[in-house]
Scaffold this active site. Structure first.
Site, PDB file in Angstrom:
ATOM      1  N   CYS A  14     -18.365 -14.124  26.327  1.00 49.12           N
ATOM      2  CA  CYS A  14     -16.961 -13.914  26.670  1.00 49.12           C
ATOM      3  C   CYS A  14     -16.920 -13.403  28.110  1.00 49.12           C
ATOM      4  O   CYS A  14     -17.888 -12.837  28.613  1.00 49.12           O
ATOM      5  CB  CYS A  14     -16.389 -12.894  25.684  1.00 49.12           C
ATOM      6  SG  CYS A  14     -14.819 -12.187  26.150  1.00 49.12           S
ATOM      7  N   HIS A  15     -15.774 -13.550  28.773  1.00 51.69           N
ATOM      8  CA  HIS A  15     -15.642 -13.093  30.160  1.00 51.69           C
ATOM      9  C   HIS A  15     -15.991 -11.620  30.354  1.00 51.69           C
ATOM     10  O   HIS A  15     -16.512 -11.227  31.386  1.00 51.69           O
ATOM     11  CB  HIS A  15     -14.203 -13.305  30.642  1.00 51.69           C
ATOM     12  CG  HIS A  15     -14.029 -14.657  31.229  1.00 51.69           C
ATOM     13  ND1 HIS A  15     -13.217 -15.616  30.681  1.00 51.69           N
ATOM     14  CD2 HIS A  15     -14.592 -15.218  32.317  1.00 51.69           C
ATOM     15  CE1 HIS A  15     -13.291 -16.707  31.400  1.00 51.69           C
ATOM     16  NE2 HIS A  15     -14.109 -16.492  32.389  1.00 51.69           N
ATOM     17  N   THR A  16     -15.670 -10.804  29.350  1.00 49.31           N
ATOM     18  CA  THR A  16     -15.897  -9.363  29.481  1.00 49.31           C
ATOM     19  C   THR A  16     -17.388  -9.058  29.668  1.00 49.31           C
ATOM     20  O   THR A  16     -17.750  -8.161  30.423  1.00 49.31           O
ATOM     21  CB  THR A  16     -15.328  -8.628  28.252  1.00 49.31           C
ATOM     22  OG1 THR A  16     -14.017  -9.135  28.029  1.00 49.31           O
ATOM     23  CG2 THR A  16     -15.253  -7.141  28.462  1.00 49.31           C
ATOM     24  N   ARG A  39     -11.894   3.200  19.805  1.00 51.38           N
ATOM     25  CA  ARG A  39     -11.250   2.327  20.787  1.00 51.38           C
ATOM     26  C   ARG A  39     -12.278   1.927  21.846  1.00 51.38           C
ATOM     27  O   ARG A  39     -13.172   2.701  22.176  1.00 51.38           O
ATOM     28  CB  ARG A  39     -10.109   3.102  21.448  1.00 51.38           C
ATOM     29  CG  ARG A  39      -9.265   2.282  22.383  1.00 51.38           C
ATOM     30  CD  ARG A  39      -8.213   3.136  23.048  1.00 51.38           C
ATOM     31  NE  ARG A  39      -7.357   3.855  22.094  1.00 51.38           N
ATOM     32  CZ  ARG A  39      -6.325   4.618  22.465  1.00 51.38           C
ATOM     33  NH1 ARG A  39      -6.025   4.765  23.736  1.00 51.38           N
ATOM     34  NH2 ARG A  39      -5.593   5.231  21.567  1.00 51.38           N
ATOM     35  N   CYS A  79      -5.006   4.589  13.212  1.00 51.80           N
ATOM     36  CA  CYS A  79      -5.444   3.792  12.062  1.00 51.80           C
ATOM     37  C   CYS A  79      -4.475   3.933  10.897  1.00 51.80           C
ATOM     38  O   CYS A  79      -4.289   3.010  10.117  1.00 51.80           O
ATOM     39  CB  CYS A  79      -6.863   4.185  11.658  1.00 51.80           C
ATOM     40  SG  CYS A  79      -8.101   3.581  12.824  1.00 51.80           S
ATOM     41  N   CYS A  83     -13.506 -11.806  19.119  1.00 49.85           N
ATOM     42  CA  CYS A  83     -12.870 -11.241  20.336  1.00 49.85           C
ATOM     43  C   CYS A  83     -11.730 -12.113  20.843  1.00 49.85           C
ATOM     44  O   CYS A  83     -10.607 -12.029  20.365  1.00 49.85           O
ATOM     45  CB  CYS A  83     -13.911 -10.978  21.416  1.00 49.85           C
ATOM     46  SG  CYS A  83     -13.175 -10.477  22.979  1.00 49.85           S
ATOM     47  N   CYS A 139      -7.451   2.688  17.639  1.00 53.01           N
ATOM     48  CA  CYS A 139      -8.172   3.799  17.006  1.00 53.01           C
ATOM     49  C   CYS A 139      -8.635   4.850  18.034  1.00 53.01           C
ATOM     50  O   CYS A 139      -9.204   4.511  19.059  1.00 53.01           O
ATOM     51  CB  CYS A 139      -9.379   3.226  16.263  1.00 53.01           C
ATOM     52  SG  CYS A 139     -10.463   4.463  15.549  1.00 53.01           S
ATOM     53  N   CYS A 170      -7.701   8.187  11.775  1.00 56.08           N
ATOM     54  CA  CYS A 170      -6.905   8.783  12.866  1.00 56.08           C
ATOM     55  C   CYS A 170      -5.439   8.338  12.759  1.00 56.08           C
ATOM     56  O   CYS A 170      -5.089   7.483  11.939  1.00 56.08           O
ATOM     57  CB  CYS A 170      -7.494   8.376  14.219  1.00 56.08           C
ATOM     58  SG  CYS A 170      -7.201   6.663  14.656  1.00 56.08           S
ATOM     59  N   ARG A 187     -16.083 -21.917  24.971  1.00 58.05           N
ATOM     60  CA  ARG A 187     -17.013 -20.978  24.370  1.00 58.05           C
ATOM     61  C   ARG A 187     -18.376 -21.634  24.189  1.00 58.05           C
ATOM     62  O   ARG A 187     -18.460 -22.779  23.745  1.00 58.05           O
ATOM     63  CB  ARG A 187     -16.502 -20.520  22.997  1.00 58.05           C
ATOM     64  CG  ARG A 187     -15.479 -19.397  23.099  1.00 58.05           C
ATOM     65  CD  ARG A 187     -16.126 -18.149  23.670  1.00 58.05           C
ATOM     66  NE  ARG A 187     -15.270 -16.991  23.724  1.00 58.05           N
ATOM     67  CZ  ARG A 187     -14.545 -16.623  24.788  1.00 58.05           C
ATOM     68  NH1 ARG A 187     -14.564 -17.363  25.882  1.00 58.05           N
ATOM     69  NH2 ARG A 187     -13.817 -15.515  24.758  1.00 58.05           N
ATOM     70  N   CYS A 224     -11.417   3.490  12.451  1.00 59.89           N
ATOM     71  CA  CYS A 224     -12.058   4.568  11.678  1.00 59.89           C
ATOM     72  C   CYS A 224     -11.354   4.783  10.348  1.00 59.89           C
ATOM     73  O   CYS A 224     -11.890   5.374   9.426  1.00 59.89           O
ATOM     74  CB  CYS A 224     -12.092   5.856  12.490  1.00 59.89           C
ATOM     75  SG  CYS A 224     -10.491   6.712  12.590  1.00 59.89           S
ATOM     76  N   HIS A 278     -20.698  -9.191  22.574  1.00 57.27           N
ATOM     77  CA  HIS A 278     -19.792  -8.567  21.599  1.00 57.27           C
ATOM     78  C   HIS A 278     -19.078  -9.567  20.706  1.00 57.27           C
ATOM     79  O   HIS A 278     -18.426  -9.169  19.752  1.00 57.27           O
ATOM     80  CB  HIS A 278     -18.770  -7.681  22.318  1.00 57.27           C
ATOM     81  CG  HIS A 278     -17.880  -8.437  23.244  1.00 57.27           C
ATOM     82  ND1 HIS A 278     -18.315  -8.892  24.457  1.00 57.27           N
ATOM     83  CD2 HIS A 278     -16.615  -8.861  23.109  1.00 57.27           C
ATOM     84  CE1 HIS A 278     -17.331  -9.550  25.039  1.00 57.27           C
ATOM     85  NE2 HIS A 278     -16.292  -9.562  24.234  1.00 57.27           N
ATOM     86  N   GLU A 279     -19.193 -10.875  20.999  1.00 52.04           N
ATOM     87  CA  GLU A 279     -18.598 -11.875  20.100  1.00 52.04           C
ATOM     88  C   GLU A 279     -19.740 -12.409  19.264  1.00 52.04           C
ATOM     89  O   GLU A 279     -20.644 -13.048  19.808  1.00 52.04           O
ATOM     90  CB  GLU A 279     -18.032 -13.033  20.939  1.00 52.04           C
ATOM     91  CG  GLU A 279     -16.530 -13.095  20.958  1.00 52.04           C
ATOM     92  CD  GLU A 279     -15.998 -14.305  21.684  1.00 52.04           C
ATOM     93  OE1 GLU A 279     -15.005 -14.148  22.404  1.00 52.04           O
ATOM     94  OE2 GLU A 279     -16.537 -15.418  21.543  1.00 52.04           O
TER      95      GLU A 279
END
Ligand code: NAD
Ligand code: ZN
Length: 380
Positions: free
Chosen positions: A48-50, A118, A106, A178, A114, A103, A373, A100, A70-71
């Site tokens: 992903c770009h991130t 987060r 959530c 994501c 969250c 909180c 992707r 979680c 992360h994906e």
């Protein structure tokens, strides 16, 4: 599988040693999960770009060596103390932001931001003890957004894992963890276009195309794709876009062009560019009286949103959303079900596949702006 429980696992991981330098395949040690953590065997991950943005580390705090990613989709190998929601063998999607379940966010039906889990791009360690679970000969390697999926095994907080239907093909649904869910949710959960309405989508990258897909699923009658790159339009047709506007083709603001095309403005717009001018245009192109604009793109840190307050007084609504307003654990399984019931098509987002050993190719495709992707197969 049970033989590895409680043991350090040695496996392959693609380590980023320096900003912008190709990842290096290394043998890493992955410690067992601690309280509220889960060790996951990653089967498929996508870029992903991130990941690229933080790997380039232009403008953010550089943190190296680090394992990005992360994906992804994977299978639970073992769980730490206190984990009751997941067990070995469960199929999961890791998510860069968590839930979680305790909180105020959530517990709110409206928020997915969250307090505990987060997204935090500066943290490279686990919450439990402030340490990394990855090492090479004892030297720690940092985590990325709590997921670090460019490793055959990774340790993730239980709140950042969505348990999904074990029949769902992980090589497809991994992309839902994501960008695709972000765009889809921005339309379906936040813009909420009525059947037959008009929707403008600014930015036709993977996130914007997913927003268009959401408009298609919602039954929008006209989906106007806006991008500075006209090459994006052919692709966008597959995601339901019916018309296309390139702001560069006009000598007046694109919001005026859209207002003329739609008799006063679109019913809904979704901005997926990260460009501040596009954000302002996306807001000003919605119809007065009922129009809703949703911002998704992440702007430059110094950007300022400017519009005349009259645009709001005339009953236009401006909203923003994070991860399409989906709560990762509670809502992501139902997005997977949308794919299983063939309501949502994810194959058309997947344009490339490479084996893990060739992960740097996925970076090259993204840097050249090729495709949407690229799936990285952990088992060669
Ligand atoms: P991308 O780079 O693939 O696509 C962006 C598109 O926008 C490109 O086609 C580009 O030509 C176009 N564009 C740029 N400036 C424009 C302008 N002024 N007018 C019209 N089009 C313009 O990016 P992506 O992966 O699809 O991500 C889109 C945005 O969403 C990024 O800003 C990303 O950081 C953000 N994002 C937000 C969240 C969230 O939770 N809010 C999650 C993931 C990604
Ligand atoms: Zn929470």
């Amino acid at each position: 599988m049970t033989s590895t429980v409680g043991q350090v696992i040695r496996c392959r991981a693609a380590v980023a040693w320096e900003a912008g330098k190709p990842l290096v395949m290394e043998e890493v040690e992955v410690a067992p999960p601690q309280a509220n953590e889960v060790r996951v065997k990653i089967l498929f991950t996508s870029l992903c770009h991130t990941d690229v943005y933080f790997w380039e580390a232009k403008g953010q705090n550089p943190l190296f060596p680090r394992i990005y990613g992360h994906e992804a989709g994977g299978i639970v190998e073992s769980v730490g103390e206190g984990v009751t929601d997941l067990k070995p063998g469960d199929h999961v999607l890791p998510v860069f932001t968590g839930e979680c379940k305790e909180c105020a966010h959530c517990k709110s039906e409206e928020s997915n931001m969250c307090d505990l889990l987060r997204i935090n791009t500066d943290r490279g360690v686990m919450l439990n003890d402030g340490k990394s679970r990855f090492s090479i000969n004892g030297k720690p390697i940092y985590h990325f957004v709590g997921t670090s999926t460019f490793s055959e095994y990774t340790v993730i907080h239980v709140g950042c894992l969505a348990k999904i239907n074990p029949l769902a093909p992980l090589d497809k649904v991994c992309v839902l963890s994501c960008g695709i869910s972000t765009g889809l949710g921005a339309t379906l959960n936040v813009a909420k276009p009525a059947k037959g309405s008009t929707v403008a989508v600014f930015g036709l990258g993977a996130v914007g195309l997913a927003a268009a897909e959401g408009a298609r699923i919602a039954g929008a009658s006209r989906i106007i794709g806006v991008d500075l790159n006209s090459n994006r339009f052919e692709e966008a047709k597959k995601f339901g876009a019916t018309e296309f506007v390139n702001p560069k083709d006009y000598n007046k603001p694109v919001q005026e062009v859209i207002a003329e095309m739609t008799n006063g403005g679109v019913d809904r717009s979704v901005e997926c560019t990260g460009n501040i001018d596009a954000m302002i245009s996306a807001f000003e192109c919605v119809h007065d009286g009922w129009g809703v604009a949703v911002l998704v793109g992440v702007p430059h840190k110094d950007a300022v949103f400017k519009t005349h307050p009259m645009n709001l007084l005339n009953e236009r609504t401006l909203k923003g959303t994070f991860f399409g307003n989906y709560k990762p654990r509670s809502d992501l399984p139902s997005v997977v079900e949308k794919y299983m019931s063939k309501e949502l098509e994810v194959e058309k987002f997947i344009t490339h596949t490479v084996p893990f050993s060739e992960i740097n190719k996925a970076f090259e495709y993204m840097l050249r702006g090729e495709g949407l992707r690229c799936i990285i197969r952990m088992e060669e």
